[in-house]
Design a protein around this motif. Sequence first.
Motif, PDB file in Angstrom:
ATOM      1  N   ARG A  58       0.819  -1.217   0.000  1.00  0.00           N
ATOM      2  CA  ARG A  58       0.000   0.000   0.000  1.00  0.00           C
ATOM      3  C   ARG A  58       0.854   1.269   0.000  1.00  0.00           C
ATOM      4  O   ARG A  58       1.075   1.891   1.047  1.00  0.00           O
ATOM      5  CB  ARG A  58      -0.952   0.000   1.196  1.00  0.00           C
ATOM      6  N   PRO A  59       1.333   1.680  -1.150  1.00  0.00           N
ATOM      7  CA  PRO A  59       2.190   2.870  -1.236  1.00  0.00           C
ATOM      8  C   PRO A  59       1.577   4.131  -0.657  1.00  0.00           C
ATOM      9  O   PRO A  59       2.304   5.044  -0.250  1.00  0.00           O
ATOM     10  CB  PRO A  59       2.420   3.002  -2.747  1.00  0.00           C
ATOM     11  N   GLU A  60       0.244   4.194  -0.599  1.00  0.00           N
ATOM     12  CA  GLU A  60      -0.399   5.386  -0.023  1.00  0.00           C
ATOM     13  C   GLU A  60      -0.100   5.537   1.466  1.00  0.00           C
ATOM     14  O   GLU A  60      -0.300   6.614   2.044  1.00  0.00           O
ATOM     15  CB  GLU A  60      -1.915   5.341  -0.233  1.00  0.00           C
ATOM     16  N   SER A  61       0.406   4.472   2.106  1.00  0.00           N
ATOM     17  CA  SER A  61       0.722   4.519   3.533  1.00  0.00           C
ATOM     18  C   SER A  61       2.164   4.949   3.807  1.00  0.00           C
ATOM     19  O   SER A  61       2.536   5.133   4.968  1.00  0.00           O
ATOM     20  CB  SER A  61       0.489   3.137   4.170  1.00  0.00           C
ATOM     21  N   ALA A  62       2.959   5.121   2.779  1.00  0.00           N
ATOM     22  CA  ALA A  62       4.358   5.504   2.980  1.00  0.00           C
ATOM     23  C   ALA A  62       4.444   6.921   3.528  1.00  0.00           C
ATOM     24  O   ALA A  62       3.580   7.754   3.264  1.00  0.00           O
ATOM     25  CB  ALA A  62       5.121   5.408   1.661  1.00  0.00           C
ATOM     26  N   PRO A  63       5.491   7.213   4.308  1.00  0.00           N
ATOM     27  CA  PRO A  63       5.692   8.601   4.749  1.00  0.00           C
ATOM     28  C   PRO A  63       5.794   9.520   3.544  1.00  0.00           C
ATOM     29  O   PRO A  63       6.220   9.107   2.466  1.00  0.00           O
ATOM     30  CB  PRO A  63       7.014   8.539   5.515  1.00  0.00           C
ATOM     31  N   GLY A  64       5.396  10.771   3.711  1.00  0.00           N
ATOM     32  CA  GLY A  64       5.415  11.715   2.609  1.00  0.00           C
ATOM     33  C   GLY A  64       6.815  11.986   2.105  1.00  0.00           C
ATOM     34  O   GLY A  64       7.807  11.809   2.810  1.00  0.00           O
ATOM     35  N   SER A  65       6.878  12.409   0.840  1.00  0.00           N
ATOM     36  CA  SER A  65       8.165  12.741   0.243  1.00  0.00           C
ATOM     37  C   SER A  65       8.792  13.913   0.973  1.00  0.00           C
ATOM     38  O   SER A  65       8.122  14.872   1.319  1.00  0.00           O
ATOM     39  CB  SER A  65       7.979  13.096  -1.231  1.00  0.00           C
ATOM     40  N   PHE A  66      10.111  13.819   1.202  1.00  0.00           N
ATOM     41  CA  PHE A  66      10.835  14.890   1.893  1.00  0.00           C
ATOM     42  C   PHE A  66      11.736  15.641   0.921  1.00  0.00           C
ATOM     43  O   PHE A  66      12.505  16.498   1.309  1.00  0.00           O
ATOM     44  CB  PHE A  66      11.686  14.268   3.013  1.00  0.00           C
ATOM     45  N   ALA A  67      11.620  15.305  -0.381  1.00  0.00           N
ATOM     46  CA  ALA A  67      12.596  15.816  -1.345  1.00  0.00           C
ATOM     47  C   ALA A  67      12.604  17.330  -1.454  1.00  0.00           C
ATOM     48  O   ALA A  67      13.638  17.948  -1.645  1.00  0.00           O
ATOM     49  CB  ALA A  67      12.332  15.198  -2.717  1.00  0.00           C
ATOM     50  N   TRP A  68      11.412  17.946  -1.330  1.00  0.00           N
ATOM     51  CA  TRP A  68      11.332  19.389  -1.515  1.00  0.00           C
ATOM     52  C   TRP A  68      11.330  20.143  -0.196  1.00  0.00           C
ATOM     53  O   TRP A  68      11.310  21.367  -0.180  1.00  0.00           O
ATOM     54  CB  TRP A  68      10.071  19.749  -2.305  1.00  0.00           C
ATOM     55  N   LYS A  69      11.329  19.416   0.928  1.00  0.00           N
ATOM     56  CA  LYS A  69      11.215  20.057   2.237  1.00  0.00           C
ATOM     57  C   LYS A  69      12.385  21.000   2.496  1.00  0.00           C
ATOM     58  O   LYS A  69      13.541  20.634   2.334  1.00  0.00           O
ATOM     59  CB  LYS A  69      11.184  18.980   3.330  1.00  0.00           C
ATOM     60  N   GLY A  70      12.062  22.222   2.890  1.00  0.00           N
ATOM     61  CA  GLY A  70      13.096  23.167   3.257  1.00  0.00           C
ATOM     62  C   GLY A  70      13.724  23.906   2.093  1.00  0.00           C
ATOM     63  O   GLY A  70      14.599  24.735   2.294  1.00  0.00           O
ATOM     64  N   THR A  71      13.281  23.617   0.864  1.00  0.00           N
ATOM     65  CA  THR A  71      13.883  24.297  -0.275  1.00  0.00           C
ATOM     66  C   THR A  71      13.348  25.710  -0.442  1.00  0.00           C
ATOM     67  O   THR A  71      13.987  26.548  -1.073  1.00  0.00           O
ATOM     68  CB  THR A  71      13.616  23.509  -1.571  1.00  0.00           C
ATOM     69  N   GLY A  72      12.149  25.972   0.097  1.00  0.00           N
ATOM     70  CA  GLY A  72      11.567  27.304  -0.018  1.00  0.00           C
ATOM     71  C   GLY A  72      11.161  27.646  -1.435  1.00  0.00           C
ATOM     72  O   GLY A  72      10.952  28.809  -1.763  1.00  0.00           O
ATOM     73  N   THR A  73      11.054  26.651  -2.296  1.00  0.00           N
ATOM     74  CA  THR A  73      10.747  26.893  -3.689  1.00  0.00           C
ATOM     75  C   THR A  73       9.253  27.118  -3.905  1.00  0.00           C
ATOM     76  O   THR A  73       8.414  26.760  -3.077  1.00  0.00           O
ATOM     77  CB  THR A  73      11.182  25.705  -4.559  1.00  0.00           C
ATOM     78  N   THR A  74       8.946  27.700  -5.077  1.00  0.00           N
ATOM     79  CA  THR A  74       7.542  27.857  -5.470  1.00  0.00           C
ATOM     80  C   THR A  74       6.866  26.499  -5.558  1.00  0.00           C
ATOM     81  O   THR A  74       5.712  26.340  -5.172  1.00  0.00           O
ATOM     82  CB  THR A  74       7.456  28.580  -6.823  1.00  0.00           C
ATOM     83  N   LEU A  75       7.600  25.494  -6.044  1.00  0.00           N
ATOM     84  CA  LEU A  75       7.025  24.158  -6.157  1.00  0.00           C
ATOM     85  C   LEU A  75       6.664  23.605  -4.791  1.00  0.00           C
ATOM     86  O   LEU A  75       5.591  23.009  -4.612  1.00  0.00           O
ATOM     87  CB  LEU A  75       8.000  23.218  -6.864  1.00  0.00           C
ATOM     88  N   GLU A  76       7.540  23.792  -3.803  1.00  0.00           N
ATOM     89  CA  GLU A  76       7.243  23.295  -2.449  1.00  0.00           C
ATOM     90  C   GLU A  76       5.963  23.928  -1.916  1.00  0.00           C
ATOM     91  O   GLU A  76       5.098  23.257  -1.357  1.00  0.00           O
ATOM     92  CB  GLU A  76       8.396  23.585  -1.501  1.00  0.00           C
TER      93      GLU A  76
END
Length: 480
Positions: free
Chosen positions: A71-89
Amino acid sequence: MPNLPTPQACREARLSRDARFDGLFFVGVLTTGIYCRPVCPAVAPKEENVRYFASAQAAAHAGLRPCLRCRPESAPGSFAWKGTGTTLERALKLIDQGLLNDGGDNQAMEHLAERLGISSRYLRRLFQEQLGLSPKQYADYQRLLFAKQLLHQTDMKITDVAMAAGFGSLRRFNEVFRDTLQLTPSQLRQKRGVQAQTCLLLNYRPPYDAQAMLAFFRLRAVDGMEWFTSQEGEPCYGRTLRLNGLLAWFEACHEPEQHRFRVRIGFDEGSDMSQLRPFVMAIRRILDLDADMDSVARCLPLGLVTEGKALPRLPGAGSMFEAACRAILGQQVSVKQATQLLGKLVRECGERRTVAGRELWFFPAAGALAQATLDELRMPGSRKEALRALGAKLDAEPDMGADAMLAIKGIGPWTVNYARMRGEGDPNVLLVGDLVVRKRLQAVSQRQGEAIDTDALAKQVAPWGSYLTLVLWAMEDSPS
């Protein structure tokens, strides 16, 4: 695109089912047409039959379906953009809060772009370049994964699941579900093979120091608004939340062997179920469940952290408004005194309601605080004025960000940064103006025999300054 771990790291993580990598990448199995979490209990496929993806959305975009076992929906959220302060984040955060619910039509897209200060055309191009998806495709898939989690873990009616996930109609829900998963919601429930539950299971990546997190909450808890219990010897934390007009509570019990919290949720009668997903996202922020602590640890200087000791997670407040009020009440007083003042504030301006069988206190609404006398609070009049002004401004501008608070008399950078850290979950707030932080840095400087340049330190630990703030708060005063 978010960075994947190296192929060798991905291979080793999936073969060892290393929970530290859960949610950091997904494993596409080309022979079966599904994608899995690295911790999937199924027999590991051969390396030549797999492809690695940085996100569940990327795997789905490649035509793969989510695994019904892990069940991939149960995985912890992506942290890839965390703290970048970007418009995408910021865009991802707003979408996860439900800004593109009801299908993400042109009007909603224009509103999202306006909130970000960009054009809708640039917004679409940004998503396509960075994620390979449109904002609507991202929003649809996030809603779909949340709906799948509700179908697996709760006994909610399918119509309620559709509304809770943010779909504008049952027809639209069924259409997206069938086109993406090649199953109807009813068929998925028949395949789940487990008894429906009345709670959600929220996973995290280890390590997780639950005792430290709950100790932080306990020291600052308001009786009747927050509470602590235990389940099979493991700690539980509960509290009420006011979110977009919704009054609700949650109780999260730690299950360390499974790297998750079992979370019970209670809603006010007649609640807007479309707020359930933003509510769950708020719980994840409060418990800091999506952090990748290995990445954080690599950025913090060894002279300031204890090797082998789990780093503290970032304990969230109920909202940015609540965090700002806590900060104002905490100016020039101890944590104990600030908590006592907060309790009086809740009882003077908050609401006492019975929700899902529990009689509880809810933090005041901004409008109620704006009109309050605050006679029960023994504190300078200037701080009372700052509280009322904050309530009035937020009541008039519900979308106000933390930085906009600086225009309010009596609110300075320390208050705003504290609100960003605990109210918005900003991971990059090193509170160099905090008295305790300065004191602890001076102690470290004396121990090392070398002055610490705080500006250089802030750059060194970016984007994880908030975690160093927590380490310094928890540090013993003794230099030994």
